[in-house]
Design an enzyme around this catalytic site. Structure first.
Site, PDB file in Angstrom:
ATOM      1  CG  ASP A 222     -22.278   7.350  -0.210  1.00  0.00           C
ATOM      2  OD1 ASP A 222     -23.440   6.633  -0.295  1.00  0.00           O
ATOM      3  OD2 ASP A 222     -21.412   7.124  -1.005  1.00  0.00           O
ATOM      4  CG  HIS A 224     -17.373   9.297   0.801  1.00  0.00           C
ATOM      5  ND1 HIS A 224     -16.665   8.274   0.693  1.00  0.00           N
ATOM      6  CD2 HIS A 224     -18.745   9.342   0.064  1.00  0.00           C
ATOM      7  CE1 HIS A 224     -16.931   7.670  -0.329  1.00  0.00           C
ATOM      8  NE2 HIS A 224     -18.286   8.117  -0.625  1.00  0.00           N
ATOM      9  CG  ASP A 251     -19.053   4.251   0.120  1.00  0.00           C
ATOM     10  OD1 ASP A 251     -18.876   3.295   0.505  1.00  0.00           O
ATOM     11  OD2 ASP A 251     -19.094   4.950  -0.986  1.00  0.00           O
ATOM     12  CG  ASN A 283     -17.934   1.660  -2.962  1.00  0.00           C
ATOM     13  OD1 ASN A 283     -18.877   2.258  -2.455  1.00  0.00           O
ATOM     14  ND2 ASN A 283     -16.951   2.093  -3.685  1.00  0.00           N
ATOM     15  CG  HIS A 284     -15.247   4.248  -0.437  1.00  0.00           C
ATOM     16  ND1 HIS A 284     -13.891   5.002  -0.522  1.00  0.00           N
ATOM     17  CD2 HIS A 284     -16.077   4.748  -1.487  1.00  0.00           C
ATOM     18  CE1 HIS A 284     -13.859   5.524  -2.011  1.00  0.00           C
ATOM     19  NE2 HIS A 284     -15.115   5.318  -2.408  1.00  0.00           N
ATOM     20  CG  HIS A 332     -23.162   1.568  -0.237  1.00  0.00           C
ATOM     21  ND1 HIS A 332     -23.109   2.732   0.058  1.00  0.00           N
ATOM     22  CD2 HIS A 332     -22.153   1.466  -1.528  1.00  0.00           C
ATOM     23  CE1 HIS A 332     -22.102   3.506  -0.553  1.00  0.00           C
ATOM     24  NE2 HIS A 332     -21.550   2.686  -1.480  1.00  0.00           N
ATOM     25  CG  HIS A 365     -22.290   3.643  -5.004  1.00  0.00           C
ATOM     26  ND1 HIS A 365     -21.092   3.299  -4.580  1.00  0.00           N
ATOM     27  CD2 HIS A 365     -22.241   3.210  -6.250  1.00  0.00           C
ATOM     28  CE1 HIS A 365     -20.144   2.737  -5.361  1.00  0.00           C
ATOM     29  NE2 HIS A 365     -20.876   2.679  -6.579  1.00  0.00           N
TER      30      HIS A 365
END
EC number: 3.1.3.16
Length: 453
Positions: A222, A224, A251, A283-284, A332, A365
């Site tokens: 990730d 982010h 992500d 998931n993002h 992920h 994740h």
């Protein structure tokens, strides 16, 4: 008649452990806090605060399923729940809970605020559903965009793409502009995203990657929206190229307030060379998460409403898993709980995955203090590449280099680097736009006032 053993709660000791758990929470050691809250629960299962506090610690680690379970128990003991549903974008479920909280605690201002936000969100959902075009009749937003027809103003001094080819010189200039908080012209942003979309659409759900003997391959977790830490990864490990390929394992966006810069950079490298950089869906990379955690608001602020729809469409084209040299399975979130799902099912049917037992599994994740964690006798590695997550976790970031042919993992860790004074979640939904030193996401799942970090 057999006697029934009655377990008497050890309330004093449970309270002592709760204090230790609260201290761990304040220090952003959420995994440790969860362990301590668990000990307190084992000593006294009837205290809703322990369950609610553990639920909130789970939300900090984005373990929303566990948060829902703990919050459900807390509400049975003391009817308070909702933050986990909010965090997952389940506004209708959250609305029901906050309506109940409002009845029980009519003078709770935080509950009243969250109830109002949920009511607005549910009303918006109903309106969107009412005017939505049936799926079979929807037209791709990408098909309506002609970036060639967009004029670039003479006063624009940023990075430019000459013709239809994205070059390394362009990407370097673009990253330098981003570093100085300058924006990319929307003509070139459209070009990058649309070209990436065409490449992603041609890929299967599971992508096989071959690494030649003597070559290496880097897997990142990730990011982010932490653009300046992404630049640091490239500083440490080199730019993506044919000889230095990467896989970013989902992500890419949300939470960090430089998500536009991150996604355009990753997509631009994909345009330079499709095999130099691989991208998995996390998931993002979804509408519901982007609405809540900042990416949608950031895109609207830095680009336009059209880009909101375009990114949502392109995210749906991202592959879900990769296999490296038939030895390493990268996904992920991790493996499915459903048995019997095979790699071939991902390619042929849908987005499901379970590798053979002899594969190494790499997933992302979850925040890890050292940027990674090795489990199950070395068969599972979690890698997380956003150091000091949300400017408050204090964790390191990491990436993994695999050398062919043995493909043994070499893990490199790194610390966060400075970035401009733009707080994480700056573009997030109102009910998540809280300062880093505030511990209450809502009055529903809360760590008590004296535990605010």
């Amino acid at each position: 008649m057999p006697t029934m053993e009655i377990q008497i709660p050890n309330t004093p000791r449970a309270e002592e452990i709760k204090v230790l758990a609260n201290d761990a929470f304040k220090a952003h050691k959420y995994s440790q806090a969860i362990d301590l809250y668990t000990q307190a629960i084992e000593l006294n299962r009837e205290n809703a605060v322990y369950w609610a506090n553990r639920a909130f610690a789970h939300t900090k680690l984005e373990e929303y399923g566990s948060a829902i379970q703990d919050a459900s128990t807390a509400i049975e003991i003391d009817p308070k729940r909702g933050a986990a549903y909010l965090a997952m974008g389940k506004f209708r479920d959250a609305l029901k809970d906050f309506q109940m909280v409002k009845k029980i605690c009519p003078n709770d201002p935080d509950a009243a605020k969250k109830l109002k936000e949920c009511e607005k969100a549910v009303m918006k959902l109903k309106f969107e559903e009412a005017i939505a075009v049936p799926h079979s009749q929807r037209r791709s937003i990408a098909d309506s965009i002609d970036f060639h027809s967009i004029d670039v103003e003479p006063q624009y001094t940023g990075a430019r793409i000459e013709g239809d080819v994205v070059t390394l010189d362009f990407v370097k200039k673009m990253m330098d502009d981003f570093k100085n908080q300058k924006f990319l012209h929307r003509r070139y942003a459209f070009q990058i995203v649309l070209q990436t979309r065409d490449m992603l659409r041609a890929l299967p759900s599971l992508v096989d990657v071959s690494i030649q003997d003597g070559k290496h391959f880097t897997v990142c977790g990730d990011v982010h929206g932490q653009f300046y830490d992404l630049l640091n990864i490239f500083e440490l490990n080199g730019f993506p190229s044919e000889d230095n390929p990467y896989l970013f394992n989902g992500d890419f966006v949300d939470r960090g307030s430089f998500s536009v810069e991150v996604i355009l950079t990753l997509f631009a490298f994909k345009c330079i060379s499709p095999s130099a950089i691989h991208l998995s869906r996390g998931n993002h990379e979804s509408k519901s998460m982007n609405k809540i955690y900042g990416f949608e608001g950031e895109v609207r602020s830095k680009l336009s409403e059209t880009f909101v729809e375009l990114f949502a469409e392109v995210f749906c084209c991202l592959p879900l898993a990769h296999v490296l040299n038939e030895k390493i399975f990268v996904v992920h979130g991790g493996l499915f709980s459903v048995d019997g799902v095979k790699l071939s099912d991902i390619k042929a049917i849908d987005r499901f995955c379970e590798p053979p037992e002899e594969d190494l599994v790499v997933r992302s994740h979850e925040v890890k203090d050292e940027g990674y964690e090795i489990e199950h006798d070395g068969k599972l590695i979690t890698v997380f590449s956003a150091p000091n997550y949300c400017d408050q976790m204090g964790n390191k970031g990491a990436f993994i280099r695999f050398e062919s042919p043995d493909m043994k993992p070499k893990i490199v860790t790194f610390s966060a680097v400075p970035h401009p004074d733009v707080k994480p979640m700056a573009y997030a939904n109102n009910f998540l736009r809280i300062s880093p030193d505030a511990c209450k996401l809502s009055s529903v799942v809360e760590v008590e006032d004296d535990t605010c970090p």
